[in-house]
Enzyme design. Structure first.
Site, mmCIF file in Angstrom:
data_model
loop_
_atom_site.group_PDB
_atom_site.id
_atom_site.type_symbol
_atom_site.label_atom_id
_atom_site.label_comp_id
_atom_site.label_asym_id
_atom_site.label_seq_id
_atom_site.Cartn_x
_atom_site.Cartn_y
_atom_site.Cartn_z
ATOM 1 N N CYS A 12 6.623 7.229 -2.105
ATOM 2 C CA CYS A 12 6.404 6.147 -3.059
ATOM 3 C C CYS A 12 4.904 6.085 -3.348
ATOM 4 O O CYS A 12 4.099 5.928 -2.423
ATOM 5 C CB CYS A 12 6.903 4.829 -2.476
ATOM 6 N N GLY A 13 4.559 6.222 -4.622
ATOM 7 C CA GLY A 13 3.151 6.273 -4.993
ATOM 8 C C GLY A 13 2.487 4.910 -4.998
ATOM 9 O O GLY A 13 1.421 4.727 -4.406
ATOM 10 N N HIS A 14 3.137 3.927 -5.654
ATOM 11 C CA HIS A 14 2.514 2.594 -5.649
ATOM 12 C C HIS A 14 2.468 2.086 -4.211
ATOM 13 O O HIS A 14 1.532 1.395 -3.801
ATOM 14 C CB HIS A 14 3.280 1.616 -6.566
ATOM 15 N N HIS B 178 15.636 8.576 -10.125
ATOM 16 C CA HIS B 178 14.702 7.794 -10.943
ATOM 17 C C HIS B 178 14.812 8.282 -12.393
ATOM 18 O O HIS B 178 14.769 9.497 -12.643
ATOM 19 C CB HIS B 178 13.254 7.991 -10.501
ATOM 20 N N ASP C 283 10.454 -0.355 -12.228
ATOM 21 C CA ASP C 283 9.146 -0.352 -11.582
ATOM 22 C C ASP C 283 8.173 -1.156 -12.435
ATOM 23 O O ASP C 283 8.016 -0.896 -13.627
ATOM 24 C CB ASP C 283 8.661 1.098 -11.433
ATOM 25 N N CYS D 188 4.517 3.676 -11.645
ATOM 26 C CA CYS D 188 5.266 4.532 -10.718
ATOM 27 C C CYS D 188 4.430 5.768 -10.329
ATOM 28 O O CYS D 188 4.263 6.689 -11.138
ATOM 29 C CB CYS D 188 6.615 4.957 -11.303
ATOM 30 N N GLY D 189 3.961 5.775 -9.103
ATOM 31 C CA GLY D 189 3.084 6.869 -8.662
ATOM 32 C C GLY D 189 3.779 8.215 -8.619
ATOM 33 O O GLY D 189 3.215 9.236 -9.034
HETATM 34 O O1 PYC Z 1 5.332 4.321 -7.247
HETATM 35 O O2 PYC Z 1 6.359 6.160 -6.669
HETATM 36 C C1 PYC Z 1 6.352 4.980 -6.921
HETATM 37 C C2 PYC Z 1 7.621 4.227 -6.817
HETATM 38 C C3 PYC Z 1 8.856 4.713 -6.526
HETATM 39 C C4 PYC Z 1 9.736 3.629 -6.541
HETATM 40 C C5 PYC Z 1 9.014 2.505 -6.849
HETATM 41 N N1 PYC Z 1 7.714 2.882 -7.018
#
Ligand code: PYC
Length: 301
Positions: free
Chosen positions: A86-88, A197, A220, A224-225
């Site tokens: 998960c990036g965030h 996703h 999101d 979304c990272g």
């Molecule tokens: O930021 O990768 C992300 C992420 C995945 C699901 C919610 N945020």
């Protein structure tokens, strides 16, 4: 009573709740194995932390555990299960460790179930992460919907994404119902379990605006990272982004991540920069008399 210390933050509007998992005694020799053990034996705790009444469908949990090679490892989870990456959440974890005085400005490494992620905390408290190598697996994948046909890329950015830009929808808060309905229909009709996703993308000056439907059927609030990483990998594959060239990815809430790629050992490594803010420090209490102590969600996949 079971008690868990929790620290909440948000990254571009998307919440992360950090809890500490050392006392769970997870079994395994890698972060992927610890994730599997967490999913098998402690799913009730995942739900207690992430779901209502303490959490919500939009919350991402981050279970911090001692790493095998580095100081910290993390298992991300949400209202319906565990996540690959998960990036965030990585940005939220970095800000949380900074807030707790465990990480300072500079470079760190975080172990995740899908590989090590490099993290840099900048002096202005923005955080950059160097994601796991990312790539486009397939392009021009067609999905027949009830009222239109869309085509898109299937790409890995730490999670699996279907990225589509011929969706014909305006990406704005005022259009949320249509975006939710469309992305849910794409997810269903695409029919690939690993692609959990859906990312609808529209061009903007210097980058793109996106809407990302997450595996627990919440959207999101951040750009979304891992979704930004998947987009960077597709742009690189198309020759539309040179190594080091900065791309801006804006979420439906208006929050922005900056991203660029580096090529390491012939692999595309996305870098994403954003900022998280601490919102709450708390203790989660699971009262044995509470029939809903392990949480609930209405989401059925
Ligand atoms: O930021 O990768 C992300 C992420 C995945 C699901 C919610 N945020």
């Amino acid at each position: 009573m079971q008690r868990f210390r929790a620290i909440d933050s948000h990254t571009g509007g998307e919440p992360t709740r950090v809890v500490f998992g050392e006392s769970l005694g997870l079994q395994g020799g890698s972060m992927a194995e610890l994730r599997a053990d967490f999913a098998e034996r402690f799913d009730h705790l995942r739900s207690a932390v992430a779901c209502e009444p303490r959490g919500s469908d939009i919350l991402v949990g981050a279970l911090l555990v001692p790493g095998f090679k580095h100081e910290w490892g993390v298992i991300f989870f949400n209202n319906v299960g565990t996540l690959n990456m998960c990036g965030h959440g990585t940005i939220g974890v970095a800000e949380t460790l900074r807030f707790l005085g465990k990480w300072g400005a500079g470079e760190h490494l975080l172990e995740t179930p899908v590989g090590d992620v490099g993290v840099r905390i900048n002096a202005d408290h923005s955080v950059e992460f160097a994601n796991v190598p990312s790539y486009r697996k397939e392009s021009a994948v067609r999905v027949d919907l009830s009222d239109r046909v869309v085509t898109g890329d299937v790409a890995w950015g730490g999670n699996w994404f279907y990225l589509c830009d011929d969706h014909g929808c305006e990406i704005s808060m005022g259009n949320l119902n249509e975006l939710m309905g469309l992305s849910e229909e794409i997810r269903r009709k695409l029919g690939r379990d690993e692609v959990d996703h859906i990312e609808l993308v529209s061009p903007m000056e210097g980058g793109a605006k996106n809407f990302v439907l997450c595996p627990g059927l919440a959207y999101d609030r951040s750009p979304c990272g891992t979704g930004t990483s998947a987009k960077l990998a597709c742009l690189y594959a198309d020759g539309k982004l040179k190594p080091g060239q900065v791309w801006r990815q804006e979420s439906i809430t208006g929050s922005v991540f900056e991203g660029w790629v580096k090529i390491v050992n012939d692999q595309c490594v996305p870098h994403v920069r954003g900022r998280a803010f601490i919102t709450m420090e708390s203790e989660l209490i699971l009262d044995p008399d509470d029939p809903l102590r392990f949480g609930f969600t209405g989401v059925k996949l």
